[in-house]
Design an enzyme around this catalytic site. Structure first.
Site, PDB file in Angstrom:
ATOM      1  N   SER A 161       2.155 129.615 109.750  1.00  0.00           N
ATOM      2  CA  SER A 161       3.200 129.050 108.897  1.00  0.00           C
ATOM      3  C   SER A 161       2.645 128.640 107.544  1.00  0.00           C
ATOM      4  CB  SER A 161       3.841 127.835 109.585  1.00  0.00           C
ATOM      5  OG  SER A 161       3.013 126.690 109.520  1.00  0.00           O
ATOM      6  N   PRO A 278       4.452 123.929 107.160  1.00  0.00           N
ATOM      7  CA  PRO A 278       5.819 124.453 107.320  1.00  0.00           C
ATOM      8  C   PRO A 278       6.317 124.450 108.757  1.00  0.00           C
ATOM      9  CG  PRO A 278       4.606 125.806 105.772  1.00  0.00           C
ATOM     10  CD  PRO A 278       3.610 124.844 106.355  1.00  0.00           C
ATOM     11  N   TYR A 279       5.447 124.649 109.710  1.00  0.00           N
ATOM     12  CA  TYR A 279       5.877 124.601 111.114  1.00  0.00           C
ATOM     13  C   TYR A 279       6.448 123.230 111.451  1.00  0.00           C
ATOM     14  CZ  TYR A 279       5.441 124.213 116.195  1.00  0.00           C
ATOM     15  OH  TYR A 279       5.689 123.978 117.531  1.00  0.00           O
ATOM     16  N   GLY A 280       5.691 122.168 111.133  1.00  0.00           N
ATOM     17  CA  GLY A 280       6.168 120.818 111.403  1.00  0.00           C
ATOM     18  C   GLY A 280       7.410 120.471 110.601  1.00  0.00           C
ATOM     19  N   LYS A 283      10.481 122.173 112.163  1.00  0.00           N
ATOM     20  CA  LYS A 283      10.882 121.479 113.384  1.00  0.00           C
ATOM     21  C   LYS A 283      11.572 120.154 113.073  1.00  0.00           C
ATOM     22  CE  LYS A 283       9.629 123.844 117.123  1.00  0.00           C
ATOM     23  NZ  LYS A 283      10.562 124.143 118.223  1.00  0.00           N
TER      24      LYS A 283
END
Length: 476
Positions: A161, A278-280, A283
């Protein structure tokens, strides 16, 4: 050469007579025709009666009906690592399960294992589709009577990400699907497989109780997906479909990555959420959408924030089988096993200058068996119009060097380790305070021996050298 001419040997006495423009049929011929019609009508009536007496004639699928005493759970991403383990636990506990997966990260081999374990009619259904297509999702919800949703489906690699948050170029694999009824789906099973020819249209082939080998080929379109689209937008699509079809319970798969790098440890559910990758962020956005929706809804919502997942099914039926091209971004356990098996020359540890006791990152490693147990308890405790948010971890932090040491012991291989600079988007120390989930859901991690969890996973890896090695799906 075929002769379509009239047979002149035929006697004219058997032909209709024509006098003055009027036809007169032979009485015997008329009786034969009438007899044949009556025989055909009788046989047709008998067939209809026999079909109607069959329990499967014109009867709706058990997946399309709410049944008292049976909870039907939609498991998105159920062909993946965590999702497949959750589906197995649900099936074991007597739930009815529908798996929806686009197989971009999951494996049809895991679904085949589940079907072999639970072949009874009305237990397991697999739908091959993409959650990014609202039309497809709405059709799936309208045709199935779901009682709850466990939403696992997501791309989930921090490094990936960070390197390419907007455009990940996920390629849905060319699919060759062969379904031998005897080997893959036992006679009498009620499995349904739905295949869509593209990710943007819903044109399914549904195969129920195949009597012979059926092969279907399709090339799915290469699709550029964003982490934010795949995680955040797709969650919105699922949530809207749930609302439109009156599905009242959502168990959402979230992550400790939403917390970022907190100043204080351990992390509690009220620790500020300040994601740094970006992943966190994707989410957290999905969580925000769910929480906003819940303010004017009576939906029961449980949000589970995972820490680092390891391990596999203790009985060796399921395990982690990431695609080879994703090894660079995968979990540290997979990287350790690849090094132990000689697939890679060694293990690359990224970052040795963090402010920890040995300079490497500290993480909370949760066994997948404990994780799915938390999901089942969350489902059991879900309450209408209430939101529950829980950290799912052991409450213990272990460094990467500690992890590598345990992995060497678990595999019996002296894994070569190469130390490299930090990976973008990583944080130094993350571990949980699981007291809330213990108090409210009566959940406590049971598989807390790091080396034993890795040994379990290693046994599966050794016995599955090519992952599931399923003949059902092959990229050409």
């Amino acid at each position: 050469m075929l002769n379509f001419g009239r047979n002149r040997a035929q006697t004219r006495s058997n032909r209709p007579l024509s006098l003055g423009g009027m036809d007169y049929s032979d009485p015997k011929r008329k009786n034969n025709v009438v007899g044949k019609i009556l025989l055909a009508a009788t046989l047709t009536a008998l067939c209809i009666i026999m079909l109607k007496q069959s329990p499967t004639f014109n009867s709706p699928s058990p997946f399309s009906l709410h049944e008292e005493g049976v909870t039907h759970v939609l498991v998105t991403g159920g062909a993946g690592y965590i999702g497949s383990h959750a589906a197995m636990r649900l099936l074991k506990d007597g739930y009815r399960v529908t798996i929806v997966d686009n197989l971009s990260r999951g494996n049809i081999g895991a679904v085949k294992v589940l079907q072999e374990l639970f072949p009874e009619p009305g237990r397991l259904q697999f739908i091959y589709a993409d959650l990014g297509d609202p039309k497809t999702v709405n059709i799936i919800f309208s045709q199935n009577a779901f009682d709850a949703v466990m939403h696992f489906a997501a791309v989930a690699y921090v490094g990936e990400s960070t390197m390419n948050p907007l455009k990940n170029n996920l390629c849905f694999p060319p699919l060759k699907l062969t379904i031998p009824s005897a080997a893959a789906f036992p006679a009498g099973s009620a499995v349904s497989i739905t295949i869509t020819t593209t990710v943007s249209s819903f044109s399914p082939i549904i195969i129920e109780n195949p009597l012979e080998a059926i092969e279907y080929r399709t090339m799915l379109l290469r699709t550029d997906l964003m982490y934010y689209h795949n995680i955040t937008s797709n969650t919105l699509v699922v949530l809207e479909a749930m609302a439109a079809n009156d599905v009242k319970t959502l168990i959402y798969s979230s992550t400790c990555a939403t917390y970022g790098e907190p100043e204080k440890m351990p992390i509690t559910e009220v620790t500020p959420q300040e994601p740094i990758n970006p992943y966190g962020k994707a989410k957290k956005m999905a969580e925000d959408i769910i929480l906003d929706f819940s303010k004017n809804s009576d939906m029961a919502i449980m949000i589970l924030r995972y820490f680092n997942v390891i391990g596999s099914d203790p009985d060796g039926r399921l395990g982690e089988a990431p695609r080879p091209e994703l090894r660079e971004h995968g979990r540290i356990s997979g990287a350790c096993f690849d090094a132990a098996r000689g697939i890679t020359p060694g293990l690359k540890v990224k970052g040795t200058d963090y402010k920890t006791h040995d300079g490497t990152c500290i993480r909370d490693y949760i066994d997948v068996t404990d994780l799915v147990d938390a999901h089942v308890k969350a489902l059991e405790k879900a309450t209408p119009a209430k939101v529950g948010i829980y950290n799912v971890g052991t409450g213990k932090g272990r460094s990467v060097k500690d992890f590598v040491k345990a992995c060497k012991k678990a595999t019996g291989v002296d894994i070569k380790v190469e130390y490299l600079p930090r990976r973008p988007g990583d944080y130094a120390e993350v571990y949980s305070d699981p007291s809330k989930i213990n108090q409210e859901l009566n959940w406590t991690a049971q598989y807390t021996d790091l080396q034993k969890s890795l040994q379990t996973a290693w046994r599966w890896q050794k016995s599955h050298q090519n992952g599931y090695g399923s003949p059902l799906v092959m990229a050409s």
